[in-house]
Scaffold this active site. Structure first.
Site, PDB file in Angstrom:
ATOM      1  CB  CYS A  76      -0.911   0.065   1.227  1.00  0.00           C
ATOM      2  SG  CYS A  76      -1.988  -1.341   1.433  1.00  0.00           S
ATOM      3  CG  HIS A 131      -1.786   3.542   4.259  1.00  0.00           C
ATOM      4  ND1 HIS A 131      -1.554   2.270   3.795  1.00  0.00           N
ATOM      5  CD2 HIS A 131      -1.280   3.575   5.528  1.00  0.00           C
ATOM      6  CE1 HIS A 131      -0.949   1.555   4.729  1.00  0.00           C
ATOM      7  NE2 HIS A 131      -0.776   2.331   5.788  1.00  0.00           N
TER       8      HIS A 131
END
Ligand SMILES: *[C@@H]1O[C@H](CO)[C@@H](O)[C@H](O)[C@H]1NC(C)=O
Ligand SMILES: *[C@@H]1O[C@H](CO)[C@@H](O)[C@H](O)[C@H]1NC(C)=O
Ligand SMILES: *[C@@H]1O[C@H](CO)[C@@H](O)[C@H](O)[C@H]1NC(C)=O
Ligand SMILES: *[C@@H]1O[C@H](CO)[C@@H](O)[C@H](O)[C@H]1NC(C)=O
Length: 548
Positions: A76, A131
């Site tokens: 990610c 994120h």
């Protein structure tokens, strides 16, 4: 004619051009970038699986360009850093393990994609996952170029209660991770995250003043796993649709994919209803491969079949990501153009008519190759470089070099459903053509959409098949700890290790890797700040905890 009147003519020509400027500006394309999370290669029906029908994404894919050699980073935070900066994560210290909730770290300062687009007059919106760090409020999306954010800061949250749990230093911390800009969105608790994000995307499009260009970054939670004990979640009536899947978690995963697919359909439909589709670029991709089994954590039962490896690995299953771009000016096809997630920043800026001058980039502008159906300007792509674990992956032309293993060999095999069994329903082309996206795209005057025969041809062309050689030389990164070499043109599934057959190619590839060591910035990972970040300090929400 006198010089004077020539000059007059020139002046009036320039003022005419200047008068046209707003018109030119407002014709910049709308850009809708849809990022799926942890969705595997084989979880879309356009890649040949009959297990989970994804009619809307398939319709978009067949009407656009299926980027069948698109690469990301295997996890990610590195992929998202690469997407918004155009830099290889290892050149900015963002390689290695993703940001944890309690970690006082973020994407380094500097201008990122939404800020460049703002300079060109775009309204910039992010919906969903960030994120890229939030320990100070100045690091959050609305301080880094986005006009608004509805979503969450961390790597995942739970689909209904929007609580993110994390264990750090043996302590289980938990808190709400859902907000509108900086305010906690308690009022949305209990509603399915994919529906919330889809509704927000539709609202943004409906309320957008379409004489200005829009950049919408729709960064879905689907189909990342949630908290332990309820890794996969979807509405029960959607789960019930998948009679043919017997494994209960895979069945729920299929429902998560159905909701994700429906979201794409609703967004395309909203763009069409608003009259914006005609002047839009839509990208759909997954950030990395699926964690199909419980090795990496956050198992979601996705499938990277027939590709090797899992999320976190530089095997093709970790980094060769499903990706599609649609725009009415692109000719539909399955493309083998080599493209990397760092290319989106220069490519989209270029499509928007911006300049790349003075921007430090590892990405390559692919726009003219996409429009002109030319070969990729890129020959090489760094797929992972973790200097601590000595794991790396590099593609050069058809060669792939890979070294090291992240999980002692546990993530280096083949996982996930094939979706080719007769127990699955046959592929339903009618459902693709009559999906929300299919009908919205077909209603555009400037585009034609493929018929059934062409759809089946495109689907076959997008399907990767592997023939396993009987005398294949295996690659055991743990047993031998030597780098492996594959020829992806004949061996997309990385079964036949050619390192000892082509030692000169191996050495050239190793030399190329050493170039990346020169520019590498050591990973910036920090130990968790358990006390400071504890959600209990902030009415049980994950919140920026350090005041700048
Ligand atoms: C939409 O934007 C244009 C250009 O910025 C502006 O002229 C127009 O007034 C706006 N329309 C509305 C309804 O706000
Ligand atoms: C390959 O990875 C192993 C660890 O698995 C490491 O010991 C070795 O140094 C690496 N080799 C090269 C050439 O980088
Ligand atoms: C295919 O999809 C269409 C449209 O959704 C539906 O009406 C039809 O029943 C489906 N066919 C099969 C064989 O499931
Ligand atoms: C604090 O959290 C509760 C839920 O636990 C919520 O209902 C309440 O609105 C929050 N208070 C503030 C000031 O945000």
């Amino acid at each position: 004619m006198k010089r004077n009147s020539l000059f007059q003519m020139f002046v009036s020509f320039v003022s005419l051009l200047l008068a046209m400027m707003p018109a030119i500006q407002s014709s910049r394309p709308h850009i809708v970038f849809i990022l799926a999370d942890d969705v595997g290669w084989n979880d879309f029906s356009f890649h040949g699986s009959d297990e989970i029908l994804t009619p809307n994404i398939d319709a978009l894919a067949y009407s656009g360009v299926i980027l069948n050699h698109h690469y990301s980073q295997p996890i990610c935070t590195p992929t998202r850093s690469a997407l918004l900066t155009g830099r290889y994560p290892s050149n900015i210290g963002m390689q290695g393990w993703p940001l944890s909730a309690a970690e006082p770290r973020a994407l380094p300062p500097g201008k990122i994609l939404p800020q460049y687009l703002k300079d060109l007059g775009y309204t910039t919106r992010i919906v969903g996952k960030w994120h890229l760090g939030y320990y100070k409020k100045e690091l959050t999306p609305t301080y880094r170029g986005f006009d608004s954010h509805l979503g969450y800061f961390n790597g995942f949250t739970s689909y209904y209660d929007h609580i993110t749990q994390e264990s750090a230093s043996g302590i289980l911390m938990e808190g709400l991770d859902f907000r509108r800009d900086l305010s906690a969105a308690w009022d949305l608790s209990g509603r399915y995250a994919t529906d919330i994000f889809t509704g927000e995307a539709e609202r943004i499009i409906q309320e957008h003043n379409s004489s200005n260009p829009l950049f919408l970054y729709l960064s879905h939670l689907a189909s990342h796993a949630g908290n332990a004990g309820k890794l996969v979640e979807a509405p029960q009536h959607t789960i019930n649709m998948f009679h043919h899947i017997t494994e209960p978690n895979r069945k729920t995963y299929a429902a998560m994919m159905w909701k994700l697919d429906e979201s794409v359909g609703r967004v395309v439909r909203a763009l069409e209803a608003k009259g914006m589709l005609e002047n839009s670029i839509i990208v759909f991709m997954s950030d990395n491969g699926a964690p199909s089994v419980d090795v990496v954590g956050y198992q979601n039962w996705g499938s990277n079949y027939p590709l090797r490896g899992l999320k976190t690995t530089q095997w093709e299953g970790g980094v060769r990501t499903p990706a599609v771009i649609w725009s009415p000016i692109l000719e539909r096809r399955v493309s083998s153009q080599l493209i990397h997630v760092t290319d989106w920043l220069p490519t989209l800026l270029s499509a928007a008519g911006g300049s790349l001058q003075g921007i430090v980039l590892d990405g390559t502008d692919q726009w003219s190759a996409l429009v002109g159906k030319e070969a990729s300007p890129r020959r090489e792509a760094l797929l992972q470089y973790d200097e601590v674990k000595r794991t790396y992956g590099l593609r050069r032309d058809n060669w792939k070099l890979t070294n090291g293993s992240n999980y002692g060999g546990e993530a280096d095999g083949y996982y996930g459903h094939t979706g080719r069994e007769f127990s699955n329903p046959p592929y339903n082309v009618t459902a693709v053509i009559h999906s929300l996206a299919g009908e919205a795209l077909a209603s555009l005057l400037s585009s034609t959409t493929p018929d059934e025969d062409e759809i089946l041809q495109l689907r076959a062309a997008a399907t990767v098949t592997c023939s396993v050689k009987v005398d294949a030389i295996p690659c055991h990164p743990v047993k031998s700890s030597n780098p492996c070499l594959f020829d992806l043109a004949t061996d997309p599934c990385e079964t036949n290790n050619l390192a000892s057959v082509y030692p000169e190619v191996l050495h050239e590839m190793l030399d190329l890797v050493s170039n990346y060591e020169v520019t590498l910035v050591p990973q910036l990972n920090k130990p968790p700040d358990v006390e400071g970040s504890d959600p209990r300090n902030f009415n049980n929400t994950w919140s920026p905890w350090i005041v700048a």
